[in-house]
Enzyme design. Structure first.
Site, PDB file in Angstrom:
ATOM      1  N   GLU A  99       0.419  -1.944  -5.168  1.00 52.09           N
ATOM      2  CA  GLU A  99      -0.282  -3.068  -4.555  1.00 52.09           C
ATOM      3  C   GLU A  99       0.492  -4.371  -4.711  1.00 52.09           C
ATOM      4  OE1 GLU A  99      -4.856  -1.533  -5.105  1.00 52.09           O
ATOM      5  OE2 GLU A  99      -4.193  -3.246  -6.286  1.00 52.09           O
ATOM      6  N   GLU A 119       1.341   8.000  -0.145  1.00 57.71           N
ATOM      7  CA  GLU A 119       1.888   8.967   0.805  1.00 57.71           C
ATOM      8  C   GLU A 119       3.205   8.476   1.396  1.00 57.71           C
ATOM      9  OE1 GLU A 119      -1.191   7.702   0.526  1.00 57.71           O
ATOM     10  OE2 GLU A 119      -2.580   8.816   1.811  1.00 57.71           O
TER      11      GLU A 119
END
Length: 136
Positions: free
Chosen positions: A48, A59
């Protein structure tokens, strides 16, 4: 295609790596484990940023790391979201990247902290994908 036992093992790898996620803002860890055609497993976590638009999903981190190492053929991906009791599927951006690098029949497994898991394929996650249609 890979069998359910292999998918389960891959999911366990995704769950382990989720602990390394950098998610101080959402407190929502995600781990991904990508099975390459040659048997190599590449992992990734969400990273983040306080500007959420700069956050990168697990992913995509796994896929991009695999490409960086020269892997371009994949058999399956597992996604673990241990901070959610329910399975959480890949976001739209991840589905697009998965569609770019994975065949429609590539296996996908995802699940949260309970025992429920979803087993599907890239093609089922991204139906009518023009790239998959063009490759036929």
């Amino acid at each position: 295609m890979i069998d359910k036992e292999q998918l389960g093992n891959l999911f366990n790898e995704a769950g382990k790596i989720a602990n390394k996620a950098y998610s101080p803002y959402s407190k929502f860890r995600v781990g991904a484990a990508l099975l390459c055609e040659d048997g190599t497993v590449i992992t990734g976590v969400n990273v983040e940023n306080r500007s959420f638009g700069l956050t990168v999903c697990a992913e995509r981190n796994a896929i991009f790391a695999a490409v960086t190492k020269g892997h371009l053929r994949f058999k399956a991906i597992a996604i673990s979201t241990p901070d959610s009791p329910e399975p959480v599927g890949p976001c739209g951006a991840c589905r697009q990247v998965m569609g770019e690098f994975m065949p429609a029949e590539c296996s996908v497994i995802f699940g949260g902290s309970n025992s429920e898991q979803v087993i599907t394929t890239v093609g089922e996650l991204l139906p009518f994908d023009s790239l998959h249609e063009l490759r036929k």
